[in-house]
Design a protein around this motif. Structure first.
Motif, mmCIF file in Angstrom:
data_model
loop_
_atom_site.group_PDB
_atom_site.id
_atom_site.type_symbol
_atom_site.label_atom_id
_atom_site.label_comp_id
_atom_site.label_asym_id
_atom_site.label_seq_id
_atom_site.Cartn_x
_atom_site.Cartn_y
_atom_site.Cartn_z
ATOM 1 N N SER A 278 0.836 -1.219 0.000
ATOM 2 C CA SER A 278 0.000 0.000 0.000
ATOM 3 C C SER A 278 0.861 1.255 0.000
ATOM 4 N N GLY A 279 2.167 1.101 0.185
ATOM 5 C CA GLY A 279 3.043 2.268 0.326
ATOM 6 C C GLY A 279 3.497 2.843 -1.006
ATOM 7 N N PHE A 280 4.398 3.793 -0.909
ATOM 8 C CA PHE A 280 4.894 4.529 -2.083
ATOM 9 C C PHE A 280 5.525 3.574 -3.109
ATOM 10 N N ILE A 281 6.626 2.926 -2.736
ATOM 11 C CA ILE A 281 7.319 2.059 -3.699
ATOM 12 C C ILE A 281 6.494 0.793 -3.949
ATOM 13 N N GLY A 282 5.971 0.210 -2.857
ATOM 14 C CA GLY A 282 5.232 -1.044 -2.991
ATOM 15 C C GLY A 282 4.063 -0.929 -3.957
ATOM 16 N N PHE B 215 0.087 -7.460 1.402
ATOM 17 C CA PHE B 215 0.010 -7.631 2.858
ATOM 18 C C PHE B 215 0.436 -6.304 3.464
ATOM 19 N N ASP B 216 -0.476 -5.663 4.162
ATOM 20 C CA ASP B 216 -0.152 -4.344 4.724
ATOM 21 C C ASP B 216 -1.076 -4.091 5.894
ATOM 22 N N MET B 217 -0.699 -3.112 6.730
ATOM 23 C CA MET B 217 -1.628 -2.789 7.817
ATOM 24 C C MET B 217 -2.555 -1.640 7.429
ATOM 25 N N GLY C 237 -2.893 -7.095 7.774
ATOM 26 C CA GLY C 237 -2.183 -7.673 8.910
ATOM 27 C C GLY C 237 -0.922 -6.900 9.203
ATOM 28 N N SER C 238 -0.326 -7.239 10.341
ATOM 29 C CA SER C 238 0.937 -6.599 10.719
ATOM 30 C C SER C 238 2.079 -7.597 10.590
ATOM 31 N N LEU C 239 3.233 -7.065 10.257
ATOM 32 C CA LEU C 239 4.448 -7.888 10.192
ATOM 33 C C LEU C 239 4.746 -8.552 11.536
ATOM 34 N N LEU C 240 4.207 -7.975 12.606
ATOM 35 C CA LEU C 240 4.488 -8.525 13.933
ATOM 36 C C LEU C 240 3.656 -9.769 14.222
ATOM 37 N N HIS D 79 9.334 -8.226 0.090
ATOM 38 C CA HIS D 79 9.202 -7.698 1.456
ATOM 39 C C HIS D 79 9.649 -6.232 1.484
ATOM 40 N N LEU D 80 8.642 -5.337 1.429
ATOM 41 C CA LEU D 80 8.927 -3.897 1.397
ATOM 42 C C LEU D 80 8.372 -3.158 2.603
ATOM 43 N N ALA D 81 7.508 -3.791 3.379
ATOM 44 C CA ALA D 81 6.913 -3.087 4.528
ATOM 45 C C ALA D 81 7.997 -2.739 5.531
ATOM 46 N N GLY E 103 13.443 -5.253 -0.093
ATOM 47 C CA GLY E 103 13.663 -3.847 -0.454
ATOM 48 C C GLY E 103 14.608 -3.184 0.526
ATOM 49 N N SER E 104 15.904 -3.132 0.172
ATOM 50 C CA SER E 104 16.886 -2.482 1.043
ATOM 51 C C SER E 104 17.223 -1.091 0.477
ATOM 52 N N THR E 105 18.354 -0.567 0.850
ATOM 53 C CA THR E 105 18.670 0.815 0.504
ATOM 54 C C THR E 105 20.160 0.986 0.240
ATOM 55 N N PHE F 89 20.533 4.551 12.593
ATOM 56 C CA PHE F 89 19.808 3.364 13.058
ATOM 57 C C PHE F 89 18.944 2.760 11.949
ATOM 58 N N TYR F 90 18.373 3.630 11.083
ATOM 59 C CA TYR F 90 17.572 3.112 9.961
ATOM 60 C C TYR F 90 18.414 2.141 9.130
ATOM 61 N N SER F 91 19.629 2.596 8.750
ATOM 62 C CA SER F 91 20.488 1.739 7.921
ATOM 63 C C SER F 91 20.862 0.476 8.679
ATOM 64 N N THR G 266 19.010 -1.151 10.745
ATOM 65 C CA THR G 266 17.900 -2.125 10.653
ATOM 66 C C THR G 266 17.867 -2.790 9.270
ATOM 67 N N LYS G 267 18.251 -2.029 8.236
ATOM 68 C CA LYS G 267 18.219 -2.599 6.888
ATOM 69 C C LYS G 267 19.370 -3.591 6.696
ATOM 70 N N VAL G 268 20.560 -3.245 7.240
ATOM 71 C CA VAL G 268 21.699 -4.169 7.142
ATOM 72 C C VAL G 268 21.373 -5.453 7.906
ATOM 73 N N ILE H 144 17.575 6.839 -3.992
ATOM 74 C CA ILE H 144 16.520 7.724 -3.457
ATOM 75 C C ILE H 144 15.397 7.820 -4.495
ATOM 76 N N PRO H 145 14.225 7.270 -4.161
ATOM 77 C CA PRO H 145 13.149 7.283 -5.147
ATOM 78 C C PRO H 145 12.367 8.590 -5.124
ATOM 79 N N TYR H 146 11.786 8.938 -6.267
ATOM 80 C CA TYR H 146 10.885 10.095 -6.320
ATOM 81 C C TYR H 146 9.834 9.772 -7.363
HETATM 82 N N1 LIG Z 1 11.388 5.848 0.254
HETATM 83 C C1 LIG Z 1 12.716 5.779 0.286
HETATM 84 O O1 LIG Z 1 13.405 6.803 0.252
HETATM 85 C C2 LIG Z 1 13.414 4.422 0.329
HETATM 86 C C3 LIG Z 1 14.730 4.326 -0.117
HETATM 87 C C4 LIG Z 1 15.377 3.102 -0.065
HETATM 88 C C5 LIG Z 1 14.711 1.985 0.450
HETATM 89 N N2 LIG Z 1 13.435 2.098 0.893
HETATM 90 C C6 LIG Z 1 12.774 0.894 1.422
HETATM 91 O O2 LIG Z 1 11.720 0.565 0.544
HETATM 92 C C7 LIG Z 1 10.627 0.010 1.265
HETATM 93 C C8 LIG Z 1 9.340 0.766 0.943
HETATM 94 O O3 LIG Z 1 9.507 2.133 1.288
HETATM 95 P P1 LIG Z 1 8.388 3.232 0.962
HETATM 96 O O4 LIG Z 1 9.081 4.505 0.724
HETATM 97 O O5 LIG Z 1 7.445 2.712 -0.061
HETATM 98 O O6 LIG Z 1 7.672 3.331 2.372
HETATM 99 P P2 LIG Z 1 6.140 3.623 2.718
HETATM 100 O O7 LIG Z 1 6.131 4.136 4.110
HETATM 101 O O8 LIG Z 1 5.475 4.419 1.664
HETATM 102 O O9 LIG Z 1 5.509 2.167 2.691
HETATM 103 C C9 LIG Z 1 5.733 1.235 3.723
HETATM 104 C C10 LIG Z 1 4.495 0.383 3.861
HETATM 105 O O10 LIG Z 1 4.725 -0.558 4.921
HETATM 106 C C11 LIG Z 1 3.526 -0.675 5.662
HETATM 107 N N3 LIG Z 1 3.826 -1.124 7.014
HETATM 108 C C12 LIG Z 1 4.526 -0.469 7.967
HETATM 109 N N4 LIG Z 1 4.543 -1.193 9.092
HETATM 110 C C13 LIG Z 1 3.852 -2.330 8.849
HETATM 111 C C14 LIG Z 1 3.523 -3.474 9.631
HETATM 112 N N5 LIG Z 1 3.892 -3.573 10.893
HETATM 113 N N6 LIG Z 1 2.818 -4.461 9.041
HETATM 114 C C15 LIG Z 1 2.409 -4.362 7.758
HETATM 115 N N7 LIG Z 1 2.682 -3.300 6.972
HETATM 116 C C16 LIG Z 1 3.399 -2.297 7.519
HETATM 117 C C17 LIG Z 1 2.933 0.725 5.669
HETATM 118 O O11 LIG Z 1 1.551 0.703 5.972
HETATM 119 C C18 LIG Z 1 3.227 1.184 4.234
HETATM 120 O O12 LIG Z 1 2.172 0.871 3.349
HETATM 121 C C19 LIG Z 1 11.024 0.071 2.749
HETATM 122 O O13 LIG Z 1 11.515 -1.181 3.143
HETATM 123 C C20 LIG Z 1 12.122 1.109 2.783
HETATM 124 O O14 LIG Z 1 13.020 0.891 3.843
HETATM 125 C C21 LIG Z 1 12.763 3.280 0.824
#
Ligand SMILES: NC(=O)c1ccc[n+]([C@@H]2O[C@H](COP(=O)([O-])OP(=O)(O)OC[C@H]3O[C@@H](n4cnc5c(N)ncnc54)[C@H](O)[C@@H]3O)[C@@H](O)[C@H]2O)c1
Length: 320
Positions: free
Chosen positions: A9-13, A30-32, A46-49, A66-68, A109-111, A135-137, A139-141, A165-167
């Protein structure tokens, strides 16, 4: 072929979902939060937890994206404990659900921020990582390492994609391009620190989505790929590009910030050689598409509020 997209449901996803659907791949999100960008998507709330929810969501699935995550570094800074749960424990839950199920490939989906502390200016997938300051990096590593451990110990195939960096459309409003576009459309001046020569490489989100789709190819099994943009874009160029597209924009210089990060040269040559991926959308074209989307979103919102206003002001009709 049916895939699960966590964070779909997110930006990249959401763009990955669009791209996969364009290529005839079936998708379950799968998203919350509910997907808002299209209504024709199978959605598992659902939640990743929740490991059990993840296990159930994997039924009938051939591969997992896995992008959440908590993806905004500011949110991670403000809530490190929560972010660790989502970004690290969440990844283990995905891996564990896969291990207990059909051992489908996990595409993560890492960075490119994982390279932030490497003591070199040019990096590729073979560059040794250093413990990251942010700390963000971290968690990704950690997630990247868990993927590789699960791969070795339990024979679960994986692919790691390190995004630049996406746009583009649907980007969060706090990123630099959305901030500049928002200001420009409100008639506010764009401020550039120092001489504005600090550069970034941006990757247009639909190009990134294409790279994600290509990662489904068997060749990408157990491989790491950088997916970064091609052009170096300085802060001054961002302001000028936005100015050119929006028109009538004032650009102001303010004193430079000491120690502004200059950016690293990230090579995406492996993705080109092995997956045939390279970014196609120029920065100017990407900003043009973002501005068009931004204006459409604003117009839709204004029209909806006008309709509500009209409906509420209309005299109540007497019921028979
Ligand atoms: N946007 C960036 O600049 C960028 C750059 C490099 C990597 N990334 C990675 O790409 C991935 C997607 O990033 P994005 O920018 O689309 O982020 P985003 O915040 O737009 O999307 C993240 C999605 O994860 C969902 N989510 C969060 N917690 C959750 C949970 N507990 N259970 C289920 N769903 C959950 C959110 O509802 C959201 O839809 C991430 O892993 C991020 O670390 C992002």
């Amino acid at each position: 072929m049916k895939v699960l997209v966590t964070g779909g449901s997110g930006f990249i996803g959401s763009h990955v979902v669009d791209k996969l659907r364009d290529k005839g791949v079936q998708v379950r999100v799968f998203d919350m939060v509910m997907p808002t960008f299209r209504k024709d998507i199978e959605f598992y709330h659902g939640s990743l937890l929740d490991l059990e929810a993840l296990r159930m969501a994997l039924s009938g699935i051939d591969a997992v994206y896995h992008l959440a995550a908590v993806a905004d570094v500011k949110d991670v800074y403000n809530a490190p404990h929560y972010s660790e749960q989502i970004n690290v424990r969440g990844t283990i839950n995905v891996l564990e659900a896969v291990r207990l199920g059909n051992k489908q490939r996990v595409i993560y989906g890492s960075t490119t921020w994982v390279y932030s502390d490497a003591p070199v200016d040019s990096v590729d997938e073979e560059t040794a990582l250093k413990a990251p300051s942010h700390f963000y990096s971290a968690t990704k590593v950690a997630s990247e390492y868990y993927l590789q451990s699960y791969g070795k110990l339990y024979d679960i195939p994986w692919t790691i994609l390190r995004y630049g960096i996406p746009y583009g459309p649907r980007a969060r409003d706090g990123a630099v391009v959305p901030i500049f576009v928002g200001k420009a459309l409100r008639g506010e001046a764009l401020t550039v620190a120092g001489d504005g020569s600090q550069f970034r490489k941006f990757v247009y989100v639909e190009d990134l989505a294409e790279g994600n789709a290509l990662a489904l190819m068997p060749a990408a099994k157990n491989r790491i790929y950088n997916l970064d943009g091609k052009e170096r874009v300085t802060i001054k160029q961002i302001a000028e590009t936005v100015g050119k597209i929006v028109g009538n924009v004032k650009i102001e210089s303010v004193p430079g910030r000491p120690g502004d990060f200059g950016g690293k040269e990230v090579s995406s040559a492996r993705a080109k050689a092995e997956l045939g991926w390279e970014p196609r959308i120029s920065f100017e074209e990407g900003v043009r598409r973002y501005v068009a989307w931004y204006k459409e979103r604003r117009a839709t919102s204004e029209a909806q509020w006008a309709a509500v206003d009209q409906a509420l002001k209309a005299p109540a009709t007497a019921k028979a």
